[in-house]
Structure formats: structure tokens, C-alpha cells
Design a protein around this motif. Structure first.
Motif, PDB file in Angstrom:
ATOM      1  N   VAL A  13       0.879  -1.166   0.000  1.00  0.00           N
ATOM      2  CA  VAL A  13       0.000   0.000   0.000  1.00  0.00           C
ATOM      3  C   VAL A  13       0.918   1.219   0.000  1.00  0.00           C
ATOM      4  CG1 VAL A  13      -1.622   1.298   1.436  1.00  0.00           C
ATOM      5  CG2 VAL A  13      -1.803  -1.197   1.269  1.00  0.00           C
ATOM      6  N   ILE A  14       0.607   2.207  -0.819  1.00  0.00           N
ATOM      7  CA  ILE A  14       1.403   3.440  -0.850  1.00  0.00           C
ATOM      8  C   ILE A  14       0.612   4.516  -0.100  1.00  0.00           C
ATOM      9  CG2 ILE A  14       2.608   5.134  -2.284  1.00  0.00           C
ATOM     10  CD1 ILE A  14       3.606   2.231  -2.735  1.00  0.00           C
ATOM     11  N   ARG A  15       1.261   5.125   0.887  1.00  0.00           N
ATOM     12  CA  ARG A  15       0.573   6.148   1.689  1.00  0.00           C
ATOM     13  C   ARG A  15       1.570   7.246   2.061  1.00  0.00           C
ATOM     14  NH1 ARG A  15       2.561   5.818   6.671  1.00  0.00           N
ATOM     15  NH2 ARG A  15       3.176   3.813   7.560  1.00  0.00           N
ATOM     16  N   GLU A  16       1.022   8.332   2.629  1.00  0.00           N
ATOM     17  CA  GLU A  16       1.884   9.453   3.038  1.00  0.00           C
ATOM     18  C   GLU A  16       2.611   9.118   4.347  1.00  0.00           C
ATOM     19  OE1 GLU A  16       2.105  12.777   1.690  1.00  0.00           O
ATOM     20  OE2 GLU A  16       0.758  12.365   0.006  1.00  0.00           O
ATOM     21  N   LEU A  17       3.776   9.715   4.518  1.00  0.00           N
ATOM     22  CA  LEU A  17       4.552   9.579   5.761  1.00  0.00           C
ATOM     23  C   LEU A  17       3.777  10.192   6.937  1.00  0.00           C
ATOM     24  CD1 LEU A  17       7.525   9.111   6.968  1.00  0.00           C
ATOM     25  CD2 LEU A  17       7.838  11.546   6.569  1.00  0.00           C
ATOM     26  N   THR A  18       3.880   9.553   8.109  1.00  0.00           N
ATOM     27  CA  THR A  18       3.330  10.154   9.335  1.00  0.00           C
ATOM     28  C   THR A  18       4.465  10.248  10.368  1.00  0.00           C
ATOM     29  OG1 THR A  18       2.761   8.095  10.464  1.00  0.00           O
ATOM     30  CG2 THR A  18       1.121   8.968   8.904  1.00  0.00           C
ATOM     31  N   HIS A  19       4.207  11.017  11.425  1.00  0.00           N
ATOM     32  CA  HIS A  19       5.223  11.145  12.486  1.00  0.00           C
ATOM     33  C   HIS A  19       5.566   9.783  13.081  1.00  0.00           C
ATOM     34  CE1 HIS A  19       5.718  15.461  12.748  1.00  0.00           C
ATOM     35  NE2 HIS A  19       4.418  15.592  12.501  1.00  0.00           N
ATOM     36  N   ASN A  48       7.894  21.789   5.745  1.00  0.00           N
ATOM     37  CA  ASN A  48       7.902  22.509   4.473  1.00  0.00           C
ATOM     38  C   ASN A  48       6.869  21.864   3.547  1.00  0.00           C
ATOM     39  OD1 ASN A  48       8.438  23.459   1.890  1.00  0.00           O
ATOM     40  ND2 ASN A  48      10.654  23.507   2.198  1.00  0.00           N
ATOM     41  N   PRO A  49       5.816  22.593   3.177  1.00  0.00           N
ATOM     42  CA  PRO A  49       4.747  21.983   2.360  1.00  0.00           C
ATOM     43  C   PRO A  49       5.200  21.570   0.966  1.00  0.00           C
ATOM     44  CG  PRO A  49       4.392  24.347   2.636  1.00  0.00           C
ATOM     45  CD  PRO A  49       5.546  23.980   3.510  1.00  0.00           C
ATOM     46  N   ASP A  50       6.384  22.031   0.513  1.00  0.00           N
ATOM     47  CA  ASP A  50       6.871  21.616  -0.799  1.00  0.00           C
ATOM     48  C   ASP A  50       7.426  20.185  -0.775  1.00  0.00           C
ATOM     49  OD1 ASP A  50       6.232  24.080  -1.827  1.00  0.00           O
ATOM     50  OD2 ASP A  50       8.230  24.914  -1.475  1.00  0.00           O
ATOM     51  N   TRP A  51       7.697  19.675   0.421  1.00  0.00           N
ATOM     52  CA  TRP A  51       8.219  18.312   0.566  1.00  0.00           C
ATOM     53  C   TRP A  51       7.076  17.333   0.804  1.00  0.00           C
ATOM     54  CZ3 TRP A  51      12.856  16.143  -0.217  1.00  0.00           C
ATOM     55  CH2 TRP A  51      13.991  16.969  -0.241  1.00  0.00           C
ATOM     56  N   ARG A  52       7.188  16.131   0.237  1.00  0.00           N
ATOM     57  CA  ARG A  52       6.251  15.034   0.526  1.00  0.00           C
ATOM     58  C   ARG A  52       7.089  13.770   0.672  1.00  0.00           C
ATOM     59  NH1 ARG A  52       1.227  16.293  -2.372  1.00  0.00           N
ATOM     60  NH2 ARG A  52       0.351  14.283  -1.772  1.00  0.00           N
ATOM     61  N   ALA A  53       6.598  12.847   1.460  1.00  0.00           N
ATOM     62  CA  ALA A  53       7.248  11.537   1.522  1.00  0.00           C
ATOM     63  C   ALA A  53       6.175  10.462   1.440  1.00  0.00           C
ATOM     64  CB  ALA A  53       8.064  11.389   2.795  1.00  0.00           C
ATOM     65  N   LEU A  54       6.489   9.421   0.696  1.00  0.00           N
ATOM     66  CA  LEU A  54       5.564   8.304   0.515  1.00  0.00           C
ATOM     67  C   LEU A  54       6.159   7.056   1.145  1.00  0.00           C
ATOM     68  CD1 LEU A  54       4.702   8.847  -3.253  1.00  0.00           C
ATOM     69  CD2 LEU A  54       3.311   9.491  -1.277  1.00  0.00           C
ATOM     70  N   ILE A  55       5.287   6.272   1.730  1.00  0.00           N
ATOM     71  CA  ILE A  55       5.689   5.021   2.377  1.00  0.00           C
ATOM     72  C   ILE A  55       5.034   3.871   1.622  1.00  0.00           C
ATOM     73  CG2 ILE A  55       5.354   3.648   4.495  1.00  0.00           C
ATOM     74  CD1 ILE A  55       7.281   5.943   4.937  1.00  0.00           C
ATOM     75  N   TYR A  65      10.298   3.591   0.662  1.00  0.00           N
ATOM     76  CA  TYR A  65       9.876   4.988   0.854  1.00  0.00           C
ATOM     77  C   TYR A  65      10.505   5.862  -0.215  1.00  0.00           C
ATOM     78  CZ  TYR A  65      14.401   5.171   3.255  1.00  0.00           C
ATOM     79  OH  TYR A  65      15.734   5.057   3.565  1.00  0.00           O
ATOM     80  N   ALA A  66       9.916   7.025  -0.383  1.00  0.00           N
ATOM     81  CA  ALA A  66      10.457   7.990  -1.347  1.00  0.00           C
ATOM     82  C   ALA A  66      10.153   9.392  -0.842  1.00  0.00           C
ATOM     83  CB  ALA A  66       9.812   7.785  -2.717  1.00  0.00           C
ATOM     84  N   CYS A  67      11.089  10.320  -1.091  1.00  0.00           N
ATOM     85  CA  CYS A  67      10.916  11.713  -0.686  1.00  0.00           C
ATOM     86  C   CYS A  67      11.005  12.590  -1.926  1.00  0.00           C
ATOM     87  CB  CYS A  67      12.001  12.137   0.300  1.00  0.00           C
ATOM     88  SG  CYS A  67      12.062  11.088   1.758  1.00  0.00           S
TER      89      CYS A  67
END
Ligand SMILES: CC(C)(COP(=O)(O)OP(=O)(O)OC[C@H]1O[C@@H](n2cnc3c(N)ncnc32)[C@H](O)[C@@H]1OP(=O)(O)O)[C@@H](O)C(=O)NCCC(=O)NCCS
Length: 156
Positions: A13-19, A48-55, A65-67
Motif C-alpha cells: 500500500v502506498i501512503r503518506e509519511l506520518t510522524h 515545508n509543504p513543498d516536501w512530501r514523503a511516501l511510504i 519509501y520515497a521523498c
């Protein structure tokens, strides 16, 4: 296929990074890369809202993961990694598919990345996925010092 068919839970499953992912991510980064990103670099993703990371996750285990950074109409693929036991099972390809969707949604003209010249596996992955060599950045990496190849995939 019937809706009652058992779901293949081994497809990531691909999802957004969390704390909650941060500690595991930091450990994986240290396992995978000779010059791992420091924890603060991952913290920046939340600041920084320009950054995203996927898990990429399988049965609650992080397997990749990818940033990414979106800036001036370009997407920079800053980091992509898959844990060793999960390589060559299309985990990175799935991460990249989601990254492409995000790049198109952000109206990016291209996706850019750097890769160590000696990293033949990653270079093969990028070439297989439509990235072309642009130029070399001398002594871009540390630990060990090495040139980077800048690669690009233009988006229609
Ligand atoms: C590069 C990396 C992310 C690829 O992840 P992956 O999940 O194994 O890649 P995929 O299974 O999605 O590969 C898709 C295709 O890319 C190519 N490919 C991927 N890894 C390859 C390798 N080591 N050698 C040759 N081709 C490769 C193949 O064509 C593959 O398809 P196939 O398995 O059907 O032949 C992974 O090897 C990795 O984490 N490496 C260490 C970290 C790293 O170097 N990251 C890149 C930093 S720039």
C-alpha cells in the motif's frame, strides 16, 4: 473476479509519511545508504509543504519509501529506497507510479534526480522507468565521495 476473493495483502500500500514512521524510517535509511540523511532532513518534510514523503507498506511493515520536493514547476525525486528483502518485487515501481500522479497533479514539467554513478541497480531502475541521463555533477556525494549523474523524465 468475485468481491469475496481474498485480497493479496503482500501488494504494498502506498501512503503518506506520518510522524509515527519517523524512527523506523531513520533506521532503514541508515541500513540502506552509506551516507544516510540525518533525522533533521526527514523532519523538514513536515515543516515545508513543498516536501512530501511516501511510504510503501505491507502488513504494517515499511518496505520502501520515497521523498520528493516540488519547486518551480519541477519535481525532485530526492530519495527512494526499498528494503533488501523486498527488492525486485515492483515496490519502487509502485512508489514511482504514485510520484508520477503527484507530479502530474502539481503540473510539473519534469522529474529530476541524482544518482551515484556506481549505483548500477538504481540507474537501471530509472532507465527502465523512462529517465534519461542529463549531465554529471562532480564530487556531489560524500562517504564515499563520488560523482552524481543527474537524470530527468520529462512529463507531457
Ligand atoms: C533502486 C531501488 C529503489 C529499486 O527498487 P525495487 O523495488 O527493487 O525496484 P523494482 O522491483 O520496482 O524494479 C523495477 C525494474 O527496474 C529495474 N531494476 C530494479 N532494480 C534493478 C537492479 N538492481 N539491477 C537491474 N535492474 C533493476 C528492473 O528492470 C526491474 O524490473 P524486473 O525486476 O522485472 O527486471 C532499490 O534497488 C534500492 O532501494 N536500492 C538501494 C537504495 C538506492 O540506491 N536508491 C536510489 C538512490 S538514487
Amino acid at each position: 473476479m468475485s468481491n469475496d476473493a481474498p485480497r493479496d495483502t503482500r501488494i504494498p500500500v502506498i501512503r503518506e509519511l506520518t510522524h509515527a514512521d519517523m524512527e523506523t524510517l531513520h533506521q532503514l535509511e541508515k541500513q540502506i545508504f552509506p551516507d544516510p540523511w540525518p533525522k533533521e532532513s526527514f523532519d523538514e518534510i513536515f515543516n515545508n509543504p513543498d516536501w512530501r514523503a511516501l511510504i510503501a507498506e505491507v502488513n504494517a511493515e515499511i518496505v520502501g519509501y520515497a521523498c520528493i520536493l516540488v519547486s518551480a514547476g519541477e519535481m525532485h525525486l530526492a530519495n527512494i529506497a526499498v528494503v533488501e528483502a523486498w527488492r525486485r518485487k515492483s515496490v519502487a515501481r509502485r512508489l514511482l507510479e504514485r510520484i508520477l500522479e503527484l507530479a502530474i497533479a502539481e503540473k510539473c514539467a519534469m522529474i529530476l534526480l541524482e544518482v551515484r554513478v556506481s549505483n548500477s541497480g538504481a540507474r537501471a531502475f530509472y532507465e527502465r522507468n523512462g529517465f534519461k541521463e542529463l549531465y554529471t555533477r562532480k564530487r556531489y556525494y560524500r562517504k564515499p565521495v563520488e560523482d552524481a549523474l543527474v537524470m530527468v523524465r520529462y512529463l507531457a
